[in-house]
Design a protein around this motif. Structure first.
Motif, PDB file in Angstrom:
ATOM      1  N   THR A  85       0.788  -1.277  -0.195  1.00  0.00           N
ATOM      2  CA  THR A  85       0.041  -0.125   0.026  1.00  0.00           C
ATOM      3  C   THR A  85       0.722   1.318  -0.026  1.00  0.00           C
ATOM      4  O   THR A  85       1.554   1.548   0.871  1.00  0.00           O
ATOM      5  CB  THR A  85      -0.915   0.016   1.350  1.00  0.00           C
ATOM      6  N   GLY A  86       0.840   2.041  -1.183  1.00  0.00           N
ATOM      7  CA  GLY A  86       1.279   3.188  -1.250  1.00  0.00           C
ATOM      8  C   GLY A  86       2.944   3.462  -1.508  1.00  0.00           C
ATOM      9  O   GLY A  86       3.407   4.475  -1.457  1.00  0.00           O
ATOM     10  N   SER A  87       3.603   2.322  -1.287  1.00  0.00           N
ATOM     11  CA  SER A  87       5.110   2.272  -1.439  1.00  0.00           C
ATOM     12  C   SER A  87       5.761   1.298  -1.830  1.00  0.00           C
ATOM     13  O   SER A  87       5.116   0.128  -1.869  1.00  0.00           O
ATOM     14  CB  SER A  87       5.514   2.863  -0.026  1.00  0.00           C
ATOM     15  N   LEU A  88       6.962   1.528  -2.227  1.00  0.00           N
ATOM     16  CA  LEU A  88       7.729   0.172  -2.650  1.00  0.00           C
ATOM     17  C   LEU A  88       9.011   0.105  -1.605  1.00  0.00           C
ATOM     18  O   LEU A  88       9.639   0.983  -1.026  1.00  0.00           O
ATOM     19  CB  LEU A  88       8.651   0.462  -3.860  1.00  0.00           C
ATOM     20  N   GLN A  89       8.726  -1.012  -0.894  1.00  0.00           N
ATOM     21  CA  GLN A  89       9.576  -1.519  -0.005  1.00  0.00           C
ATOM     22  C   GLN A  89      10.935  -2.264  -0.527  1.00  0.00           C
ATOM     23  O   GLN A  89      10.758  -3.238  -1.105  1.00  0.00           O
ATOM     24  CB  GLN A  89       9.108  -2.422   1.104  1.00  0.00           C
ATOM     25  N   VAL A  90      11.968  -1.431  -0.654  1.00  0.00           N
ATOM     26  CA  VAL A  90      13.226  -2.100  -1.053  1.00  0.00           C
ATOM     27  C   VAL A  90      14.066  -2.581   0.061  1.00  0.00           C
ATOM     28  O   VAL A  90      14.605  -2.142   0.970  1.00  0.00           O
ATOM     29  CB  VAL A  90      14.108  -0.872  -1.883  1.00  0.00           C
ATOM     30  N   ARG A  91      14.208  -4.226  -0.100  1.00  0.00           N
ATOM     31  CA  ARG A  91      14.573  -4.861   0.772  1.00  0.00           C
ATOM     32  C   ARG A  91      16.266  -4.887   0.628  1.00  0.00           C
ATOM     33  O   ARG A  91      17.040  -4.938   1.538  1.00  0.00           O
ATOM     34  CB  ARG A  91      14.159  -6.169   0.971  1.00  0.00           C
ATOM     35  N   GLN A  92      16.559  -4.829  -0.534  1.00  0.00           N
ATOM     36  CA  GLN A  92      18.103  -4.828  -0.997  1.00  0.00           C
ATOM     37  C   GLN A  92      18.186  -3.901  -2.232  1.00  0.00           C
ATOM     38  O   GLN A  92      17.739  -4.259  -3.259  1.00  0.00           O
ATOM     39  CB  GLN A  92      18.401  -6.477  -1.446  1.00  0.00           C
ATOM     40  N   PRO A  93      18.845  -2.734  -2.149  1.00  0.00           N
ATOM     41  CA  PRO A  93      19.354  -2.040  -3.405  1.00  0.00           C
ATOM     42  C   PRO A  93      20.187  -2.880  -4.351  1.00  0.00           C
ATOM     43  O   PRO A  93      20.704  -4.019  -3.784  1.00  0.00           O
ATOM     44  CB  PRO A  93      20.034  -1.002  -2.613  1.00  0.00           C
ATOM     45  N   PHE A  94      20.350  -2.396  -5.623  1.00  0.00           N
ATOM     46  CA  PHE A  94      20.992  -3.180  -6.305  1.00  0.00           C
ATOM     47  C   PHE A  94      22.473  -3.341  -5.870  1.00  0.00           C
ATOM     48  O   PHE A  94      23.233  -2.698  -5.432  1.00  0.00           O
ATOM     49  CB  PHE A  94      21.298  -2.274  -7.632  1.00  0.00           C
ATOM     50  N   THR A  95      22.865  -4.660  -6.134  1.00  0.00           N
ATOM     51  CA  THR A  95      24.071  -5.537  -5.370  1.00  0.00           C
ATOM     52  C   THR A  95      24.516  -6.452  -6.367  1.00  0.00           C
ATOM     53  O   THR A  95      23.595  -7.147  -6.968  1.00  0.00           O
ATOM     54  CB  THR A  95      23.939  -5.851  -4.095  1.00  0.00           C
ATOM     55  N   THR A  96      25.822  -6.615  -6.339  1.00  0.00           N
ATOM     56  CA  THR A  96      26.545  -7.531  -7.008  1.00  0.00           C
ATOM     57  C   THR A  96      26.801  -8.850  -6.059  1.00  0.00           C
ATOM     58  O   THR A  96      27.029  -9.891  -6.724  1.00  0.00           O
ATOM     59  CB  THR A  96      27.969  -7.347  -7.818  1.00  0.00           C
ATOM     60  N   ASP A  97      26.312  -8.716  -4.914  1.00  0.00           N
ATOM     61  CA  ASP A  97      26.421  -9.548  -3.873  1.00  0.00           C
ATOM     62  C   ASP A  97      25.103 -10.422  -4.067  1.00  0.00           C
ATOM     63  O   ASP A  97      24.133 -10.282  -3.536  1.00  0.00           O
ATOM     64  CB  ASP A  97      26.501  -9.364  -2.727  1.00  0.00           C
ATOM     65  N   VAL A 127      11.462   1.125 -11.682  1.00  0.00           N
ATOM     66  CA  VAL A 127      12.360   1.167 -12.954  1.00  0.00           C
ATOM     67  C   VAL A 127      13.261   2.523 -12.868  1.00  0.00           C
ATOM     68  O   VAL A 127      14.660   2.510 -13.216  1.00  0.00           O
ATOM     69  CB  VAL A 127      11.419   1.500 -14.102  1.00  0.00           C
ATOM     70  N   LYS A 128      12.920   3.575 -11.986  1.00  0.00           N
ATOM     71  CA  LYS A 128      13.793   4.497 -11.748  1.00  0.00           C
ATOM     72  C   LYS A 128      15.123   4.586 -11.035  1.00  0.00           C
ATOM     73  O   LYS A 128      16.072   5.304 -11.143  1.00  0.00           O
ATOM     74  CB  LYS A 128      13.065   5.707 -11.078  1.00  0.00           C
ATOM     75  N   LEU A 129      15.360   3.132 -10.452  1.00  0.00           N
ATOM     76  CA  LEU A 129      16.368   2.847  -9.492  1.00  0.00           C
ATOM     77  C   LEU A 129      17.470   2.226 -10.294  1.00  0.00           C
ATOM     78  O   LEU A 129      18.404   1.706  -9.665  1.00  0.00           O
ATOM     79  CB  LEU A 129      15.665   2.093  -8.280  1.00  0.00           C
ATOM     80  N   PHE A 130      17.215   1.822 -11.773  1.00  0.00           N
ATOM     81  CA  PHE A 130      18.046   0.951 -12.267  1.00  0.00           C
ATOM     82  C   PHE A 130      19.536   1.699 -12.568  1.00  0.00           C
ATOM     83  O   PHE A 130      19.575   3.085 -12.923  1.00  0.00           O
ATOM     84  CB  PHE A 130      17.625   0.563 -13.582  1.00  0.00           C
ATOM     85  N   PRO A 131      20.502   1.472 -12.407  1.00  0.00           N
ATOM     86  CA  PRO A 131      21.802   1.820 -12.585  1.00  0.00           C
ATOM     87  C   PRO A 131      21.834   2.584 -14.200  1.00  0.00           C
ATOM     88  O   PRO A 131      21.363   1.664 -15.011  1.00  0.00           O
ATOM     89  CB  PRO A 131      22.950   0.938 -12.353  1.00  0.00           C
ATOM     90  N   ALA A 132      22.276   3.486 -14.014  1.00  0.00           N
ATOM     91  CA  ALA A 132      22.285   4.012 -15.714  1.00  0.00           C
ATOM     92  C   ALA A 132      23.923   3.526 -16.295  1.00  0.00           C
ATOM     93  O   ALA A 132      24.840   3.349 -15.231  1.00  0.00           O
ATOM     94  CB  ALA A 132      22.550   5.538 -15.606  1.00  0.00           C
ATOM     95  N   GLY A 133      23.895   3.524 -17.732  1.00  0.00           N
ATOM     96  CA  GLY A 133      24.943   3.148 -18.401  1.00  0.00           C
ATOM     97  C   GLY A 133      25.392   1.542 -18.058  1.00  0.00           C
ATOM     98  O   GLY A 133      24.460   0.838 -17.470  1.00  0.00           O
TER      99      GLY A 133
END
Length: 243
Positions: A85-97, A127-133
């Motif tokens: 409800t109302g939000s995206l809960q990011v449990r793990q940001p982008f990681t190579t681990d 989608v906005k959190l994807f790394p650029a390049g």
């Protein structure tokens, strides 16, 4: 003499037959116990989004989901998030681990108390959190019932919704392909066939229009095993066709 020779040959043939029969179960067991699934071959930037109000059986699929993450090729980067409800809960940001990403998975809450009005606002946020390049392909795995009831409960409002269209545009602008697994939620899609139809149609749209693919069979699911096998084949085929 002939009778003795015949007895010896018979004994030898019987021994060969018994040895072969004894080996057969071991061979069959070996094949059964050594099933090797195809793996993703090219590194990915992958966001795994799970709708938090999905039925509790989705929790049984965390092992398969974690194994898929762990077996991604070196150089892959993974994010894990939950749609609620109302939000995206990011449990793990982008990681190579990849092990850390797999451990970030948790059992969905499976309650209508956390039901989002639709999953597509949070898809757009992710989608906005994807790394650029970088050289990795961008892929988002959406595990959801796909249903959007934020502006009404009819085909147009659910399958051609404002938030779905915004998510598609954002994904295309940033080069993110959305792949989706259907699973019913604790709400409408657990009992309403019309809601299931709307949700699956919406998942088809967001996936097809962003270069991904939707995976579902019937109005429910048994296991994600087949979905992950098909997803892997699809990713490898698409990577191969890009060269």
């Amino acid at each position: 003499m002939m009778k003795k020779l015949y007895s010896v040959l018979s004994a030898m043939l019987l021994a060969v037959f018994l040895a072969g029969a004894a080996a057969m179960p071991a061979t069959a067991q070996s094949k059964k116990g050594s099933r090797v699934s195809e793996r993703v071959r090219a590194p990915l930037n992958l966001a795994v989004l799970i709708q938090d109000d999905l039925v509790s059986r989705v929790g049984n699929e965390l092992r398969e989901t974690g194994e898929f993450i762990r077996t991604l090729p070196a150089g892959s980067s993974v994010m894990v998030g939950y749609i609620r409800t109302g939000s995206l809960q990011v449990r793990q940001p982008f990681t190579t681990d990849l092990e850390a990403a797999a451990r970030a998975l948790r059992i969905p809450i499976s309650s209508t108390a956390v039901s989002p009005y639709n999953p597509y606002t949070q898809v757009r946020d992710a989608v906005k959190l994807f790394p650029a390049g970088g050289e990795n392909r961008n892929a988002l795995l959406l595990i959801s019932d796909g249903l959007d009831t934020s502006r009404g409960f009819d085909f147009s409002s659910s399958v051609d919704s404002i938030d779905l269209n915004r998510a598609v545009r954002e994904a295309k602008d940033r080069g993110v392909s959305v792949y989706s697994f259907y699973a019913p939620s604790a709400g409408l899609t657990s009992w309403n066939g019309r809601a299931v139809s709307f949700g699956q149609s919406a998942l088809n749209r967001v996936s097809n229009e962003t270069g991904g693919r939707a995976f579902f069979q019937g109005t429910d699911f048994v296991t994600f095993n087949a979905y992950f096998d098909r997803l892997t084949r699809t990713l490898n085929e698409q990577a191969g066709s890009a060269y």
